[in-house]
Scaffold this motif. Structure first.
Motif, PDB file in Angstrom:
ATOM      1  N   LEU B 111       0.826  -1.203   0.000  1.00 51.56           N
ATOM      2  CA  LEU B 111       0.000   0.000   0.000  1.00 51.56           C
ATOM      3  C   LEU B 111       0.864   1.257   0.000  1.00 51.56           C
ATOM      4  O   LEU B 111       0.503   2.283  -0.568  1.00 51.56           O
ATOM      5  CB  LEU B 111      -0.909  -0.026   1.233  1.00 51.56           C
ATOM      6  CG  LEU B 111      -2.151   0.852   1.197  1.00 51.56           C
ATOM      7  CD1 LEU B 111      -3.043   0.466   0.032  1.00 51.56           C
ATOM      8  CD2 LEU B 111      -2.922   0.733   2.503  1.00 51.56           C
ATOM      9  N   GLN B 113       3.552   1.664  -1.565  1.00 50.33           N
ATOM     10  CA  GLN B 113       4.064   1.929  -2.904  1.00 50.33           C
ATOM     11  C   GLN B 113       3.086   2.755  -3.735  1.00 50.33           C
ATOM     12  O   GLN B 113       3.457   3.390  -4.701  1.00 50.33           O
ATOM     13  CB  GLN B 113       4.344   0.616  -3.645  1.00 50.33           C
ATOM     14  CG  GLN B 113       5.306  -0.302  -2.936  1.00 50.33           C
ATOM     15  CD  GLN B 113       6.692   0.287  -2.862  1.00 50.33           C
ATOM     16  OE1 GLN B 113       7.187   0.835  -3.826  1.00 50.33           O
ATOM     17  NE2 GLN B 113       7.308   0.193  -1.694  1.00 50.33           N
ATOM     18  N   VAL B 114       1.799   2.682  -3.349  1.00 45.21           N
ATOM     19  CA  VAL B 114       0.782   3.403  -4.111  1.00 45.21           C
ATOM     20  C   VAL B 114       0.821   4.872  -3.711  1.00 45.21           C
ATOM     21  O   VAL B 114       0.836   5.200  -2.532  1.00 45.21           O
ATOM     22  CB  VAL B 114      -0.614   2.821  -3.812  1.00 45.21           C
ATOM     23  CG1 VAL B 114      -1.691   3.569  -4.568  1.00 45.21           C
ATOM     24  CG2 VAL B 114      -0.652   1.346  -4.159  1.00 45.21           C
ATOM     25  N   LYS B 115       0.881   5.742  -4.721  1.00 43.46           N
ATOM     26  CA  LYS B 115       0.984   7.160  -4.387  1.00 43.46           C
ATOM     27  C   LYS B 115      -0.327   7.901  -4.620  1.00 43.46           C
ATOM     28  O   LYS B 115      -0.539   8.972  -4.086  1.00 43.46           O
ATOM     29  CB  LYS B 115       2.100   7.827  -5.208  1.00 43.46           C
ATOM     30  CG  LYS B 115       3.471   7.232  -4.947  1.00 43.46           C
ATOM     31  CD  LYS B 115       3.949   7.448  -3.502  1.00 43.46           C
ATOM     32  CE  LYS B 115       5.210   6.641  -3.212  1.00 43.46           C
ATOM     33  NZ  LYS B 115       5.280   6.103  -1.852  1.00 43.46           N
ATOM     34  N   ASN B 116      -1.186   7.313  -5.444  1.00 46.95           N
ATOM     35  CA  ASN B 116      -2.448   7.962  -5.773  1.00 46.95           C
ATOM     36  C   ASN B 116      -3.406   7.905  -4.577  1.00 46.95           C
ATOM     37  O   ASN B 116      -3.770   6.837  -4.106  1.00 46.95           O
ATOM     38  CB  ASN B 116      -3.052   7.226  -6.989  1.00 46.95           C
ATOM     39  CG  ASN B 116      -4.345   7.851  -7.441  1.00 46.95           C
ATOM     40  OD1 ASN B 116      -5.111   8.363  -6.630  1.00 46.95           O
ATOM     41  ND2 ASN B 116      -4.591   7.803  -8.726  1.00 46.95           N
ATOM     42  N   MET B 119      -6.703   5.895  -4.926  1.00 44.00           N
ATOM     43  CA  MET B 119      -6.475   4.451  -4.946  1.00 44.00           C
ATOM     44  C   MET B 119      -6.190   3.933  -3.544  1.00 44.00           C
ATOM     45  O   MET B 119      -6.713   2.899  -3.140  1.00 44.00           O
ATOM     46  CB  MET B 119      -5.303   4.106  -5.876  1.00 44.00           C
ATOM     47  CG  MET B 119      -5.601   4.239  -7.356  1.00 44.00           C
ATOM     48  SD  MET B 119      -7.157   3.473  -7.828  1.00 44.00           S
ATOM     49  CE  MET B 119      -6.691   1.755  -7.822  1.00 44.00           C
ATOM     50  N   LYS B 121      -7.238   5.085  -0.765  1.00 48.05           N
ATOM     51  CA  LYS B 121      -8.474   5.044  -0.007  1.00 48.05           C
ATOM     52  C   LYS B 121      -9.370   3.896  -0.471  1.00 48.05           C
ATOM     53  O   LYS B 121      -9.977   3.197   0.345  1.00 48.05           O
ATOM     54  CB  LYS B 121      -9.211   6.392  -0.155  1.00 48.05           C
ATOM     55  CG  LYS B 121     -10.393   6.459   0.759  1.00 48.05           C
ATOM     56  CD  LYS B 121     -10.639   7.807   1.380  1.00 48.05           C
ATOM     57  CE  LYS B 121     -11.620   7.622   2.522  1.00 48.05           C
ATOM     58  NZ  LYS B 121     -12.821   8.398   2.419  1.00 48.05           N
ATOM     59  N   PHE B 123      -8.464   0.994  -1.856  1.00 50.07           N
ATOM     60  CA  PHE B 123      -7.933  -0.277  -1.348  1.00 50.07           C
ATOM     61  C   PHE B 123      -8.219  -0.421   0.139  1.00 50.07           C
ATOM     62  O   PHE B 123      -8.690  -1.454   0.601  1.00 50.07           O
ATOM     63  CB  PHE B 123      -6.416  -0.365  -1.595  1.00 50.07           C
ATOM     64  CG  PHE B 123      -6.049  -0.599  -3.037  1.00 50.07           C
ATOM     65  CD1 PHE B 123      -6.759  -1.509  -3.806  1.00 50.07           C
ATOM     66  CD2 PHE B 123      -4.995   0.086  -3.621  1.00 50.07           C
ATOM     67  CE1 PHE B 123      -6.426  -1.740  -5.128  1.00 50.07           C
ATOM     68  CE2 PHE B 123      -4.652  -0.136  -4.944  1.00 50.07           C
ATOM     69  CZ  PHE B 123      -5.371  -1.045  -5.705  1.00 50.07           C
ATOM     70  N   GLN B 124      -7.924   0.648   0.887  1.00 53.38           N
ATOM     71  CA  GLN B 124      -8.131   0.605   2.342  1.00 53.38           C
ATOM     72  C   GLN B 124      -9.570   0.279   2.673  1.00 53.38           C
ATOM     73  O   GLN B 124      -9.853  -0.610   3.476  1.00 53.38           O
ATOM     74  CB  GLN B 124      -7.803   1.968   2.954  1.00 53.38           C
ATOM     75  CG  GLN B 124      -6.366   2.115   3.384  1.00 53.38           C
ATOM     76  CD  GLN B 124      -6.154   3.414   4.120  1.00 53.38           C
ATOM     77  OE1 GLN B 124      -7.055   4.252   4.228  1.00 53.38           O
ATOM     78  NE2 GLN B 124      -4.969   3.611   4.642  1.00 53.38           N
ATOM     79  N   THR B 125     -10.497   1.003   2.038  1.00 55.83           N
ATOM     80  CA  THR B 125     -11.908   0.813   2.354  1.00 55.83           C
ATOM     81  C   THR B 125     -12.346  -0.604   2.060  1.00 55.83           C
ATOM     82  O   THR B 125     -12.995  -1.240   2.876  1.00 55.83           O
ATOM     83  CB  THR B 125     -12.773   1.798   1.544  1.00 55.83           C
ATOM     84  OG1 THR B 125     -12.242   3.099   1.719  1.00 55.83           O
ATOM     85  CG2 THR B 125     -14.205   1.777   2.005  1.00 55.83           C
ATOM     86  N   SER B 126     -11.957  -1.119   0.883  1.00 49.89           N
ATOM     87  CA  SER B 126     -12.460  -2.459   0.554  1.00 49.89           C
ATOM     88  C   SER B 126     -11.826  -3.520   1.438  1.00 49.89           C
ATOM     89  O   SER B 126     -12.484  -4.493   1.802  1.00 49.89           O
ATOM     90  CB  SER B 126     -12.261  -2.773  -0.927  1.00 49.89           C
ATOM     91  OG  SER B 126     -11.052  -2.252  -1.382  1.00 49.89           O
ATOM     92  N   MET B 127     -10.557  -3.332   1.825  1.00 53.14           N
ATOM     93  CA  MET B 127      -9.947  -4.331   2.694  1.00 53.14           C
ATOM     94  C   MET B 127     -10.495  -4.248   4.118  1.00 53.14           C
ATOM     95  O   MET B 127     -10.495  -5.222   4.857  1.00 53.14           O
ATOM     96  CB  MET B 127      -8.426  -4.146   2.722  1.00 53.14           C
ATOM     97  CG  MET B 127      -7.741  -4.693   1.487  1.00 53.14           C
ATOM     98  SD  MET B 127      -6.138  -3.945   1.231  1.00 53.14           S
ATOM     99  CE  MET B 127      -5.162  -4.769   2.432  1.00 53.14           C
ATOM    100  N   PHE B 128     -10.951  -3.068   4.489  1.00 54.18           N
ATOM    101  CA  PHE B 128     -11.435  -2.839   5.842  1.00 54.18           C
ATOM    102  C   PHE B 128     -12.872  -3.338   6.021  1.00 54.18           C
ATOM    103  O   PHE B 128     -13.325  -3.567   7.129  1.00 54.18           O
ATOM    104  CB  PHE B 128     -11.369  -1.336   6.128  1.00 54.18           C
ATOM    105  CG  PHE B 128     -10.968  -0.997   7.530  1.00 54.18           C
ATOM    106  CD1 PHE B 128     -10.649  -1.988   8.458  1.00 54.18           C
ATOM    107  CD2 PHE B 128     -10.905   0.319   7.940  1.00 54.18           C
ATOM    108  CE1 PHE B 128     -10.270  -1.670   9.740  1.00 54.18           C
ATOM    109  CE2 PHE B 128     -10.528   0.644   9.231  1.00 54.18           C
ATOM    110  CZ  PHE B 128     -10.205  -0.350  10.129  1.00 54.18           C
ATOM    111  N   LEU B 129     -13.578  -3.474   4.893  1.00 61.60           N
ATOM    112  CA  LEU B 129     -15.007  -3.803   4.942  1.00 61.60           C
ATOM    113  C   LEU B 129     -15.345  -5.029   5.813  1.00 61.60           C
ATOM    114  O   LEU B 129     -16.241  -4.956   6.651  1.00 61.60           O
ATOM    115  CB  LEU B 129     -15.511  -4.005   3.508  1.00 61.60           C
ATOM    116  CG  LEU B 129     -16.853  -3.391   3.146  1.00 61.60           C
ATOM    117  CD1 LEU B 129     -16.951  -1.949   3.564  1.00 61.60           C
ATOM    118  CD2 LEU B 129     -17.083  -3.522   1.652  1.00 61.60           C
ATOM    119  N   LEU B 192      -3.843  -1.584   8.108  1.00 66.44           N
ATOM    120  CA  LEU B 192      -3.895  -0.191   8.547  1.00 66.44           C
ATOM    121  C   LEU B 192      -2.950   0.075   9.709  1.00 66.44           C
ATOM    122  O   LEU B 192      -2.298   1.111   9.777  1.00 66.44           O
ATOM    123  CB  LEU B 192      -5.312   0.169   8.962  1.00 66.44           C
ATOM    124  CG  LEU B 192      -6.154   0.745   7.850  1.00 66.44           C
ATOM    125  CD1 LEU B 192      -7.528   1.097   8.361  1.00 66.44           C
ATOM    126  CD2 LEU B 192      -5.480   2.007   7.319  1.00 66.44           C
TER     127      LEU B 192
END
Lengths: 293, 317
Positions: B111, B113-116, B119, B121, B123-129, B192
């Motif tokens: 995560l 490595q991702v700068k955007n 993106m 947010k 990834f975070q949201t879907s993994m946190f679901l 997180l």
């Protein structure tokens, strides 16, 4: 950009995308089943992508709204009372033990900390609450046991420690009492962390079914999660006994698969809708370092 | 203006010395409600755990029942259940701790490595679901996957021309299923946690390493992991302290409490619940419950002591 960098980027994105999809996909089963008619279920079984958009399950729930609404009401009651009372008393406690000049600071910190590493265990707690406090089937039993957590107290304490002592002292010079300082100055300054803890607690209460399962055995006053537990238990009971009774058990009263999943959607829905907007608060709430020291 | 600040500063030292009894009293008042809560809901049950040494009688309650020494423990450990629930609890928790750290750190590194921003947010949201749904809801999902006649997995098997499988009678796949379910539910939270730790690392360290020509792997193992060590250690201590405590919802509802699967799914917490609420065997459940609490306490103290010896800064207390 060099080719190696691009490859690396693709690699990272693909992996994260895969993890994200795996995390989301199971929820599609709930949604697509809730949109499938009983006929469709018999034909295709469960699926990730819905074969049809059929609102029968939701129509059925709309007709039998009472149970759902009372379960929602109960969940909202428990979550709001518990969160408000819990956050209030925890903030009071956390502020006091954050004050370096408070005499009992060390003792009370340990007093709270010890509950994190030792507990009486399920059986002793259950016997105490049900036999001595007589809280079985009482709606307060859903609120009280989850109201305070040492972990939340320590997060609040870290935030209170960051308050500049000068603010407190200048208030004292102006003649404010400690209580007045707390309610007039500390609470307004700590709005962010209080909001964070409140959100964490609302989610805990909303998702709690274990407390109901331990201390409730009646259908009335069930929260939305306990309602789900009861549906699940009755489905399992019917399934386990269907074999014994030679398949002659009456499954007519059981909610169909579609209706079960529609109830799930209603239980999860509100939280899923608000969650993305409050995500930053949850991130702030995750502070393991808070426990130290 | 400066004079005023000076005054306040003097005031500070003065107040530190002379916090009046009235102030101490008022601060104490603030702590009273929580103290009462802790006494009622934490400390009294702690004393209540003597129930494990008593022959519990419903009419007499915890305090009135007769002492019976270690009889409850003998009863528990003489049964076949004790070995099974202990083995399962320890086995699964050990794996959960290791995978929690490894997968959490890996996903956090990815995560980072991702700068955007969008993106990140997403990834975070879907993994946190999954973290935000209860195990009961997950149990409904599990049914959708494992049902014999209509479940997704069996549908898939049939489409491939294979025979459908009786998921709830075969013990073999269940360790994998339970481990997967646990990872699925905790991955977002763990990611997180470590991602937060990663963001706190001083970027100049990486710049210096880059100038010295360190490779990505070297940077990860020489900078990132050591910098994350405090977080990893605290989580490890907490994990070890809870190694006798299993996630009830996972082990009770995902295998649907099927008796045929107990050999691989029954853990201390499900056993206590069943003995307490279903079969009413207070003796064995109170013994198991006491055992669980005391072992947890000893393990936290032990783990902390070991870590204190290795690196005092990382210890919890």
């Amino acid at each position: 950009m060099r080719k190696k960098d691009i490859n690396k980027k693709i690699f990272v994105y693909v992996l994260l995308l895969a993890v994200s999809i795996i995390c989301i996909l199971p929820f599609m089963i709930i949604i697509s089943t809730s949109l499938t008619s009983e006929k469709g279920m018999a034909l295709n079984g469960y699926s990730i992508i819905p074969h049809e958009i059929n609102l029968d399950s939701y129509r059925y729930l709309l007709k039998n709204l009472n149970q759902i609404l009372s379960a929602y009401g109960m969940s909202i009651w428990v979550a709001s009372i518990g969160t408000f009372a819990g956050v209030t008393i925890m903030t009071m406690f956390a502020y006091a033990i954050s004050r370096e000049d408070f005499k009992f600071r060390k003792f009370l910190s340990f007093f709270a900390y010890f509950t994190m590493i030792f507990s009486g265990g399920t059986v002793a707690t259950y016997m105490w609450i049900s036999r001595s406090l007589h809280l079985l089937n009482n709606r307060w039993v859903l609120v009280l046991p989850l109201m305070v957590s040492a972990y939340n107290i320590f997060i609040l304490r870290v935030a209170c420690k960051a308050l500049p002592i000068e603010v407190i002292e200048s208030a004292k010079i102006d003649g404010c009492s400690e209580l007045k300082i707390f309610f007039r100055i500390v609470v307004p300054l700590q709005k962010t962390v209080i909001a964070t803890i409140s959100l964490l607690m609302i989610f805990t209460y909303w998702n709690d079914w274990y407390t109901s399962m331990l201390y409730f055995d009646t259908a009335d006053k069930s929260t939305i999660q306990y309602y789900l537990v009861r549906v699940l238990n009755s489905v399992n009971f019917a399934k386990n006994n269907a074999g014994a009774a030679g398949g002659a058990i009456n499954t007519y009263d059981l909610p169909s698969d579609g209706i079960q999943m529609a109830i799930c959607v209603l239980a999860v829905g509100p939280m899923m809708c608000v969650f993305p907007f409050f995500q930053k608060y949850f991130v702030a709430g995750i502070n393991v370092g808070a426990v130290k020291g | 203006m400066t004079a005023k600040v000076e005054n306040v500063k003097q005031g500070k030292s003065k107040f530190r010395l002379t916090l009046k009894w009235r102030d101490t009293l008022q601060l104490s008042v603030l702590t009273i409600p929580t103290i009462i809560w802790f006494v009622i809901f934490s400390y009294i049950p702690m004393f209540g755990c003597v129930i494990a040494f008593k022959d519990f009688d419903y009419r007499a309650g915890i305090w009135g029942s007769k002492w019976c020494g270690l009889k409850n423990f003998q009863y528990l450990f003489a049964s076949n259940d004790a070995g099974r629930i202990l083995r399962n609890t320890l086995f699964y928790n050990a794996i959960f701790i290791i995978l929690g750290i490894v997968i959490g750190v890996i996903c956090a590194l990815l995560l980072e490595q991702v700068k955007n921003k969008t993106m990140i947010k997403t990834f975070q949201t879907s993994m946190f679901l999954p973290h935000f749904v209860s195990w009961v809801v997950v149990a409904f999902i599990a049914q959708g996957l494992f049902k014999y006649d209509s479940g997704i997995l069996n549908n898939f098997f049939v489409k491939l021309g294979m025979a459908p499988k009786q998921w709830y009678t075969d013990t073999k796949p269940w360790p994998i299923i339970l481990i997967f379910a646990n990872v699925w539910k905790t991955v977002g939270f763990n990611t997180l946690l470590y991602y937060g730790g990663l963001l706190g690392i001083d970027q100049t360290l990486y710049e210096a390493a880059a100038i010295d020509g360190a490779s990505t792997m070297q940077r990860i193992f020489k900078i990132t992991i050591p910098m994350l060590m405090p977080t990893i250690t605290i989580l490890f201590i907490m994990g070890v302290g809870n190694v006798f405590r299993a996630d009830f919802g996972l082990f009770y509802y995902i295998p649907n409490n099927y008796g045929s699967l107990y050999s691989v799914t029954d853990v201390i917490d499900t056993y206590i619940f069943r003995s307490l609420k279903v079969s009413g065997e207070i003796a064995s459940s109170s013994a198991a419950s006491f055992f669980q609490s005391v072992c947890g306490l000893l393990l936290v103290l032990g783990a902390n002591r070991v870590i204190r010896k290795i690196n005092p800064e990382n210890a919890m207390f």
